[in-house]
Design an enzyme around this catalytic site. Structure first.
Site, PDB file in Angstrom:
ATOM      1  N   GLU A  10       0.797  -1.242   0.000  1.00 31.34           N
ATOM      2  CA  GLU A  10       0.000   0.000   0.000  1.00 31.34           C
ATOM      3  C   GLU A  10       0.825   1.284   0.000  1.00 31.34           C
ATOM      4  O   GLU A  10       0.533   2.221   0.738  1.00 31.34           O
ATOM      5  CB  GLU A  10      -0.964  -0.020   1.201  1.00 31.34           C
ATOM      6  N   ASN A  13       2.055  -5.132  -3.177  1.00 30.73           N
ATOM      7  CA  ASN A  13       0.645  -5.428  -2.903  1.00 30.73           C
ATOM      8  C   ASN A  13      -0.132  -4.143  -2.620  1.00 30.73           C
ATOM      9  O   ASN A  13       0.338  -3.287  -1.866  1.00 30.73           O
ATOM     10  CB  ASN A  13       0.589  -6.338  -1.666  1.00 30.73           C
ATOM     11  N   HIS A  52     -10.463  -5.755  -2.338  1.00 29.90           N
ATOM     12  CA  HIS A  52     -11.541  -5.526  -1.362  1.00 29.90           C
ATOM     13  C   HIS A  52     -12.656  -4.814  -2.125  1.00 29.90           C
ATOM     14  O   HIS A  52     -12.562  -3.614  -2.400  1.00 29.90           O
ATOM     15  CB  HIS A  52     -11.039  -4.668  -0.197  1.00 29.90           C
ATOM     16  N   GLU A  87      -6.337 -10.451  -1.317  1.00 32.06           N
ATOM     17  CA  GLU A  87      -7.143 -10.195  -0.112  1.00 32.06           C
ATOM     18  C   GLU A  87      -8.627 -10.109  -0.466  1.00 32.06           C
ATOM     19  O   GLU A  87      -9.365  -9.272   0.062  1.00 32.06           O
ATOM     20  CB  GLU A  87      -6.692  -8.888   0.585  1.00 32.06           C
ATOM     21  N   ASP A 109     -12.374  -9.946  -0.861  1.00 32.27           N
ATOM     22  CA  ASP A 109     -13.663  -9.996  -0.159  1.00 32.27           C
ATOM     23  C   ASP A 109     -14.606  -9.048  -0.886  1.00 32.27           C
ATOM     24  O   ASP A 109     -14.166  -8.103  -1.539  1.00 32.27           O
ATOM     25  CB  ASP A 109     -13.560  -9.714   1.360  1.00 32.27           C
TER      26      ASP A 109
HETATM   27  O1  G3I Z   1      -4.875  -7.747  19.069  1.00 31.60           O
HETATM   28  C1  G3I Z   1      -5.439  -6.519  19.540  1.00 31.60           C
HETATM   29  C2  G3I Z   1      -6.157  -6.723  20.838  1.00 31.60           C
HETATM   30  O2  G3I Z   1      -5.232  -7.126  21.812  1.00 31.60           O
HETATM   31  C3  G3I Z   1      -6.851  -5.418  21.234  1.00 31.60           C
HETATM   32  O3  G3I Z   1      -7.611  -5.608  22.373  1.00 31.60           O
HETATM   33  C4  G3I Z   1      -7.763  -4.950  20.118  1.00 31.60           C
HETATM   34  C5  G3I Z   1      -8.417  -3.599  20.426  1.00 31.60           C
HETATM   35  O4  G3I Z   1      -8.528  -2.800  19.291  1.00 31.60           O
HETATM   36  O5  G3I Z   1      -7.002  -4.797  18.951  1.00 31.60           O
HETATM   37  C6  G3I Z   1      -6.397  -5.995  18.507  1.00 31.60           C
HETATM   38  O6  G3I Z   1      -5.650  -5.730  17.345  1.00 31.60           O
HETATM   39  C7  G3I Z   1      -6.414  -5.533  16.175  1.00 31.60           C
HETATM   40  C8  G3I Z   1      -5.943  -6.525  15.120  1.00 31.60           C
HETATM   41  O7  G3I Z   1      -6.593  -6.279  13.901  1.00 31.60           O
HETATM   42  C9  G3I Z   1      -6.211  -7.967  15.526  1.00 31.60           C
HETATM   43  O8  G3I Z   1      -7.576  -8.189  15.649  1.00 31.60           O
HETATM   44  C10 G3I Z   1      -6.192  -4.126  15.700  1.00 31.60           C
HETATM   45  O9  G3I Z   1      -6.758  -3.200  16.613  1.00 31.60           O
HETATM   46  C11 G3I Z   1      -6.800  -3.932  14.335  1.00 31.60           C
HETATM   47  O10 G3I Z   1      -6.405  -2.661  13.835  1.00 31.60           O
HETATM   48  C12 G3I Z   1      -6.303  -4.998  13.390  1.00 31.60           C
HETATM   49  O11 G3I Z   1      -6.957  -4.824  12.154  1.00 31.60           O
HETATM   50  C13 G3I Z   1      -6.328  -5.418  11.041  1.00 31.60           C
HETATM   51  C14 G3I Z   1      -6.012  -4.347  10.007  1.00 31.60           C
HETATM   52  O12 G3I Z   1      -5.458  -4.948   8.872  1.00 31.60           O
HETATM   53  C15 G3I Z   1      -5.039  -3.312  10.560  1.00 31.60           C
HETATM   54  O13 G3I Z   1      -4.779  -2.327   9.627  1.00 31.60           O
HETATM   55  C16 G3I Z   1      -7.267  -6.443  10.463  1.00 31.60           C
HETATM   56  O14 G3I Z   1      -7.410  -7.545  11.381  1.00 31.60           O
HETATM   57  C17 G3I Z   1      -6.728  -6.963   9.145  1.00 31.60           C
HETATM   58  O15 G3I Z   1      -7.714  -7.742   8.510  1.00 31.60           O
HETATM   59  C18 G3I Z   1      -6.379  -5.811   8.230  1.00 31.60           C
HETATM   60  O16 G3I Z   1      -5.818  -6.335   7.055  1.00 31.60           O
HETATM   61  C19 G3I Z   1      -5.464  -5.382   6.043  1.00 31.60           C
HETATM   62  C20 G3I Z   1      -4.243  -5.903   5.350  1.00 31.60           C
HETATM   63  O17 G3I Z   1      -3.204  -6.172   6.271  1.00 31.60           O
HETATM   64  C21 G3I Z   1      -3.762  -4.945   4.279  1.00 31.60           C
HETATM   65  N1  G3I Z   1      -4.827  -4.600   3.357  1.00 31.60           N
HETATM   66  C22 G3I Z   1      -6.083  -4.149   3.967  1.00 31.60           C
HETATM   67  C23 G3I Z   1      -6.559  -5.172   4.991  1.00 31.60           C
HETATM   68  C24 G3I Z   1      -7.896  -4.775   5.567  1.00 31.60           C
HETATM   69  O18 G3I Z   1      -7.819  -3.600   6.305  1.00 31.60           O
END
Ligand code: G3I
Length: 301
Positions: free
Chosen positions: A127, A169, A205, A232, A234
């Site tokens: 990105e 990517n 996405h 990715e 969806d």
């Molecule tokens: O693990 C912590 C947890 O301990 C905490 O309590 C909680 C509270 O917010 O957060 C948890 O972490 C989260 C993590 O996902 C695991 O669930 C983060 O806040 C959250 O920001 C994170 O989101 C991820 C996101 O990337 C971050 O930018 C998504 O799961 C993930 O699907 C998403 O994936 C991205 C790709 O890497 C890149 N392309 C876009 C895609 C979708 O956004």
């Protein structure tokens, strides 16, 4: 084929899913994963904040767990992502200049070395281009270290794991537009100058429609001499969901250098998109119409 992975394999492709390693103890989740998919990618566990929470202190627990699950079940692994403006550890967010550049390249080297030999394709840089009409790089702390940060990352990744395919990517690259053209021009330049790049990932996405030139866009990248992958996928729920899933699958099959498709999660309840219900399995683990559309498309022809 009667499963996504079998049907894809008959067409010389892989079919993958993003995995949250915390769910590997959920029997329903693992049952679907092992039955349907032969490629995995860590949804979060191989990112910079997860793997280097303090500078120079590397933690690979989640990533190693996923790699070991993949090995035990005959799956290949996509690595995601070595460098990204988001999900950086706090210490890196606060750095700039040559200190950040050195830290970033060290991160690439250390992580790619740790997983050497285990990764089919690495998202080396994620990105890095701006949305909208500029076709330019996204502003970020990494970009401000100099425009050559992307090629430096690819060279470091190649040196650390010569066997991995190295990918760029991004998202909002679902047709021929200013952003995808900016990336296209970078890849063309890298190929011309011998910067090591092997593949481009199209996150995909998607909403309620698909760009009419989705396949043509994949093809123009393939024609530069790189593989392309749907990384990715969806799709917003609704009357077009199954059709869009089918169209993306058909596009990949129609492009010889499109080597595989990854969906960004297993069940709707596993998705970062929440109520979009954007995946192939419902919240009870049942196959959706979108699943059948993908399977039928993989089996057609
Ligand atoms: O693990 C912590 C947890 O301990 C905490 O309590 C909680 C509270 O917010 O957060 C948890 O972490 C989260 C993590 O996902 C695991 O669930 C983060 O806040 C959250 O920001 C994170 O989101 C991820 C996101 O990337 C971050 O930018 C998504 O799961 C993930 O699907 C998403 O994936 C991205 C790709 O890497 C890149 N392309 C876009 C895609 C979708 O956004």
């Amino acid at each position: 084929g009667t499963t996504l992975k079998a049907a894809a394999a008959e067409k010389g492709r892989y079919f993958g899913a993003a995995v949250a390693t915390g769910k590997l103890s959920d029997g329903q989740y693992v049952g679907i994963l092992n039955r349907e998919f032969n490629s995995v990618v860590a949804e979060n566990e191989m990112k910079w904040d997860a793997t280097e929470p303090q500078q120079g202190r590397f933690t690979y627990t989640g990533g190693d767990r996923l790699v070991s699950h993949a090995r035990a079940n005959g799956m290949s692994v996509r690595g995601h992502a070595l460098l990204w403006h988001a999900q950086q550890p706090g210490w890196a967010q606060n750095m700039s200049g040559s200190a950040l550049r050195n830290a970033a390249i060290n991160h690439v080297t250390q992580v790619a070395t740790h997983f050497r030999g285990q990764i089919h394709s690495w998202d080396v840089v994620n990105e890095a281009f701006a949305d909208g009409g500029s076709g330019a790089r996204r502003d970020s702390n990494l970009q401000r270290t100099g425009n050559d940060w992307i090629e430096a990352a690819f060279r470091a990744a190649r040196a650390a794991d010569p066997g991995a395919k190295l990918c760029y990517n991004d998202y909002n690259t679902d047709g021929i537009n200013a952003k995808s053209t900016g990336i296209y021009n970078m890849v063309r330049d890298f190929k011309a100058r011998g910067v090591p790049i092997d593949c481009v990932g199209f996150q995909s996405h998607l909403g309620t429609s698909l760009a009419g030139d989705y396949q043509a866009n994949l093809q123009r990248f393939a024609d530069l001499g790189v593989d392309v992958q749907i990384t990715e996928l969806d799709v917003m729920t609704g009357p077009n969901q199954a059709n869009i899933y089918a169209a993306v699958t058909r596009a990949c099959l129609a492009v010889a250098r499109c080597t595989g498709v990854t969906v960004w999660g297993v069940r709707d309840s596993d998705s970062w998109r929440g109520s979009d219900d954007a995946l192939l399995f419902d919240r009870s683990g049942n196959k959706k119409a979108a699943y059948n559309a993908v399977l039928d498309t993989l089996n057609a022809g």
